[in-house]
Motif scaffolding. Sequence first.
Motif, PDB file in Angstrom:
ATOM      1  N   PHE A  45       0.822  -1.224   0.000  1.00 51.84           N
ATOM      2  CA  PHE A  45       0.000   0.000   0.000  1.00 51.84           C
ATOM      3  C   PHE A  45       0.858   1.278   0.000  1.00 51.84           C
ATOM      4  CE2 PHE A  45      -2.590  -3.272   2.052  1.00 51.84           C
ATOM      5  CZ  PHE A  45      -3.853  -3.079   1.491  1.00 51.84           C
ATOM      6  N   VAL A  46       2.172   1.126   0.228  1.00 60.93           N
ATOM      7  CA  VAL A  46       3.005   2.305   0.511  1.00 60.93           C
ATOM      8  C   VAL A  46       3.485   2.990  -0.767  1.00 60.93           C
ATOM      9  CG1 VAL A  46       5.112   3.103   1.670  1.00 60.93           C
ATOM     10  CG2 VAL A  46       3.748   1.254   2.678  1.00 60.93           C
ATOM     11  N   GLN A  47       3.317   4.321  -0.797  1.00 60.54           N
ATOM     12  CA  GLN A  47       3.795   5.116  -1.938  1.00 60.54           C
ATOM     13  C   GLN A  47       4.179   6.511  -1.477  1.00 60.54           C
ATOM     14  OE1 GLN A  47       2.008   5.160  -5.761  1.00 60.54           O
ATOM     15  NE2 GLN A  47       0.706   3.399  -5.334  1.00 60.54           N
ATOM     16  N   ASP A  48       4.861   7.247  -2.356  1.00 59.11           N
ATOM     17  CA  ASP A  48       5.069   8.674  -2.103  1.00 59.11           C
ATOM     18  C   ASP A  48       3.764   9.346  -2.537  1.00 59.11           C
ATOM     19  OD1 ASP A  48       5.643  11.328  -2.052  1.00 59.11           O
ATOM     20  OD2 ASP A  48       7.643  11.129  -2.923  1.00 59.11           O
ATOM     21  N   THR A  49       2.844   9.459  -1.603  1.00 54.71           N
ATOM     22  CA  THR A  49       1.478   9.895  -1.951  1.00 54.71           C
ATOM     23  C   THR A  49       1.439  11.339  -2.442  1.00 54.71           C
ATOM     24  OG1 THR A  49       1.111  10.419   0.370  1.00 54.71           O
ATOM     25  CG2 THR A  49       0.322   8.279  -0.391  1.00 54.71           C
ATOM     26  N   SER A  50       2.397  12.149  -2.003  1.00 51.49           N
ATOM     27  CA  SER A  50       2.440  13.547  -2.435  1.00 51.49           C
ATOM     28  C   SER A  50       2.562  13.632  -3.958  1.00 51.49           C
ATOM     29  CB  SER A  50       3.627  14.231  -1.749  1.00 51.49           C
ATOM     30  OG  SER A  50       4.098  15.289  -2.506  1.00 51.49           O
ATOM     31  N   VAL A  51       3.394  12.765  -4.539  1.00 49.32           N
ATOM     32  CA  VAL A  51       3.579  12.760  -5.993  1.00 49.32           C
ATOM     33  C   VAL A  51       2.298  12.287  -6.684  1.00 49.32           C
ATOM     34  CG1 VAL A  51       4.882  11.707  -7.889  1.00 49.32           C
ATOM     35  CG2 VAL A  51       6.068  12.387  -5.796  1.00 49.32           C
ATOM     36  N   SER A  68      -3.076  18.339  15.630  1.00 48.76           N
ATOM     37  CA  SER A  68      -2.852  18.590  14.201  1.00 48.76           C
ATOM     38  C   SER A  68      -3.656  19.805  13.751  1.00 48.76           C
ATOM     39  CB  SER A  68      -3.246  17.344  13.395  1.00 48.76           C
ATOM     40  OG  SER A  68      -4.634  17.103  13.526  1.00 48.76           O
ATOM     41  N   HIS A  69      -3.657  20.053  12.447  1.00 48.09           N
ATOM     42  CA  HIS A  69      -4.420  21.174  11.873  1.00 48.09           C
ATOM     43  C   HIS A  69      -5.587  20.607  11.059  1.00 48.09           C
ATOM     44  CE1 HIS A  69      -1.371  24.043  13.053  1.00 48.09           C
ATOM     45  NE2 HIS A  69      -0.438  23.307  12.464  1.00 48.09           N
ATOM     46  N   PRO A  70      -6.772  20.535  11.652  1.00 47.82           N
ATOM     47  CA  PRO A  70      -7.902  19.895  10.962  1.00 47.82           C
ATOM     48  C   PRO A  70      -8.513  20.719   9.825  1.00 47.82           C
ATOM     49  CG  PRO A  70      -8.206  19.880  13.353  1.00 47.82           C
ATOM     50  CD  PRO A  70      -7.100  20.845  13.056  1.00 47.82           C
ATOM     51  N   GLY A  71      -8.159  21.993   9.706  1.00 51.45           N
ATOM     52  CA  GLY A  71      -8.767  22.844   8.683  1.00 51.45           C
ATOM     53  C   GLY A  71      -8.047  22.756   7.353  1.00 51.45           C
ATOM     54  N   ALA A  72      -8.476  23.621   6.406  1.00 48.92           N
ATOM     55  CA  ALA A  72      -7.824  23.651   5.092  1.00 48.92           C
ATOM     56  C   ALA A  72      -6.368  24.071   5.249  1.00 48.92           C
ATOM     57  CB  ALA A  72      -8.565  24.614   4.169  1.00 48.92           C
ATOM     58  N   ASN A  73      -6.071  24.760   6.362  1.00 50.68           N
ATOM     59  CA  ASN A  73      -4.687  25.160   6.642  1.00 50.68           C
ATOM     60  C   ASN A  73      -3.769  23.950   6.844  1.00 50.68           C
ATOM     61  OD1 ASN A  73      -6.416  24.897   8.914  1.00 50.68           O
ATOM     62  ND2 ASN A  73      -4.924  25.818  10.274  1.00 50.68           N
ATOM     63  N   GLY A  74      -4.347  22.776   7.079  1.00 51.72           N
ATOM     64  CA  GLY A  74      -3.530  21.573   7.280  1.00 51.72           C
ATOM     65  C   GLY A  74      -3.289  20.782   6.006  1.00 51.72           C
ATOM     66  N   VAL A  75      -3.968  21.158   4.917  1.00 52.83           N
ATOM     67  CA  VAL A  75      -3.924  20.305   3.720  1.00 52.83           C
ATOM     68  C   VAL A  75      -2.549  20.252   3.078  1.00 52.83           C
ATOM     69  CG1 VAL A  75      -4.805  19.981   1.374  1.00 52.83           C
ATOM     70  CG2 VAL A  75      -6.378  20.512   3.213  1.00 52.83           C
ATOM     71  N   SER A  76      -1.938  21.425   2.861  1.00 50.24           N
ATOM     72  CA  SER A  76      -0.676  21.348   2.114  1.00 50.24           C
ATOM     73  C   SER A  76       0.404  20.676   2.934  1.00 50.24           C
ATOM     74  CB  SER A  76      -0.219  22.696   1.572  1.00 50.24           C
ATOM     75  OG  SER A  76      -0.357  23.691   2.430  1.00 50.24           O
ATOM     76  N   GLU A  77       0.382  20.915   4.226  1.00 46.60           N
ATOM     77  CA  GLU A  77       1.344  20.266   5.110  1.00 46.60           C
ATOM     78  C   GLU A  77       1.120  18.742   5.152  1.00 46.60           C
ATOM     79  OE1 GLU A  77       0.558  21.479   9.090  1.00 46.60           O
ATOM     80  OE2 GLU A  77       2.224  20.352   9.939  1.00 46.60           O
ATOM     81  N   GLY A  78      -0.135  18.350   5.254  1.00 47.99           N
ATOM     82  CA  GLY A  78      -0.435  16.943   5.508  1.00 47.99           C
ATOM     83  C   GLY A  78      -0.653  16.080   4.281  1.00 47.99           C
ATOM     84  N   ALA A  79      -0.739  16.747   3.109  1.00 45.90           N
ATOM     85  CA  ALA A  79      -0.903  15.956   1.875  1.00 45.90           C
ATOM     86  C   ALA A  79       0.271  16.177   0.941  1.00 45.90           C
ATOM     87  CB  ALA A  79      -2.212  16.318   1.184  1.00 45.90           C
ATOM     88  N   GLY A  80       1.097  17.183   1.261  1.00 46.53           N
ATOM     89  CA  GLY A  80       2.285  17.421   0.455  1.00 46.53           C
ATOM     90  C   GLY A  80       1.998  18.088  -0.877  1.00 46.53           C
TER      91      GLY A  80
END
Length: 430
Positions: free
Chosen positions: A201-207, A242-254
């Motif tokens: 299941f493991v990948q560089d999900t950001s890419v 963590s940052h549950p808002g949209a402010n957390g998306v770029s950090e947490g999804a890359g």
Amino acid sequence: MSAFVVLGAQWGDEGKGKMTDYLAEEAEVVVRFQGGNNAGHTVEVEDKQYKLHLIPSGILHDEKLNVIGNGVVVDPKALFTEIDYLEGLGVKVTPEKLIVSDRAHLIMPYHITLDKLKEKARGKNDIGTTCKGIGPCYTDKFERSGIRVCDLINKEVFEEKLRSNLEAKNKYITQVLGGEALDFEEIHREYSKYAEKIAPFVQDTSVVVYNKIKEDKNVLFEGAQGAMLDIDYGTYPFVTSSHPGANGVSEGAGIGPLYIKEAIGIIKAYTTRVGSGPFPTELNDATGDLIRERGHEYGTVTERPRRTGWFDAVVVNQSRRMSSLTGISLMLLDVMSGFDTIKICKAYKLDGKEIYGLPATVKDIERCEPVYEELPGWKEDITHVKSFEELPVNCQNYIRKIEELVHCPVRMFSVGPDREQTVVLKDIKF
Ligand code: GDP
Ligand code: IMO
Ligand code: MG
């Protein structure tokens, strides 16, 4: 650009799971970017109920790619328990449908032990965490000693990291917190099995996510918890880590923040909170009990009764600011049927002044008095309503008042837990 965020704009449990599942119909990819199995997202489809904790709610659709991003903390035991649970309900979970970031941090058994012991040590000042090891895992991440998914699948690295971490944790657990030491061999054996199982299941999900956005595919980001539990702008320290808002998306999804096209704040037509911490519009009376019973307000993860209160526009305004909300999805509107009048908090009064944002300290938030506006209620059952026009006029006015006070359009509303009990007002187009 085609990236949407669904986020909780109160204290969690707003109905994010239901809305993610609903919007996932139009998406190709659904991504979790923060939190862990502290989340409990309930989705109902044709009388079948699914409770998701770690896996994105898009999993219930065939042929969607679901992503557990780098910002999520992954308890592998919880992950495989959830996969078994879903497969038992006939939902396929394969590496074609689910991928996990190589950079996500792992929740280890000592994180769960620490979460429980620290809560105990806090005594009457406890946070009321879900005891899933979330805070201690994020602590290790930022302290730079955490073990990541990429470490788990490398035998030597994992063994070395586990040994050094466990030595330090066992000292802290036994000598400072008075708990029992955990056994290296036991954890090593258990996690080695997870290493084999997780590898496909493991990948560089950001890419992967970046490429999907670049191909103009629809990508939906599913928040967990709620913006008032944000580590910086929530009711600290009664927050999650963590940052549950949209402010957390770029950090947490890359992915970069400019790819996000819309951020939909999920809110209840009232307010709830689980765990400790300030809650200005809380109702510790028969009205609060009535909302709890009508809304079945009991935690999905811990089954604790949720605290209930009137709708708080100060809270939602703060979330709107932090997440650049472009729309609201108003949930559990059906629960508000039956009241003679309904109160709505438009500001707080603190030291004789009206304020429109949450103060930084718990002490000050606790001193805030809600400034209410009272609206006439409605008695009709609205669970079968299919359009705004079918709603009782007082209910329509309630929605309009919420829009006015939170400075954001209500784009959808929900009148029951089922997928079908959803009404779209202003089209949400990817
Ligand atoms: P989440 O954590 O934000 O996904 O929300 P939870 O699943 O923890 O809690 C929301 C609860 O409300 C779930 O039990 C849903 O099935 C239920 N629900 C969602 N929307 C509605 C609605 O419009 N009306 C009613 N009565 N229940 C709803
Ligand atoms: P979903 O995604 C509601 C609360 C806990 C506690 C605080 C910290 O279902 O909306 P933690 O275990 O994260 O360290 O606990 O946060 N909390 C939630 N409350 N919904 C959630 O998730 C929550 N996840 C954590 O009750 O007050
Ligand atoms: Mg929940």
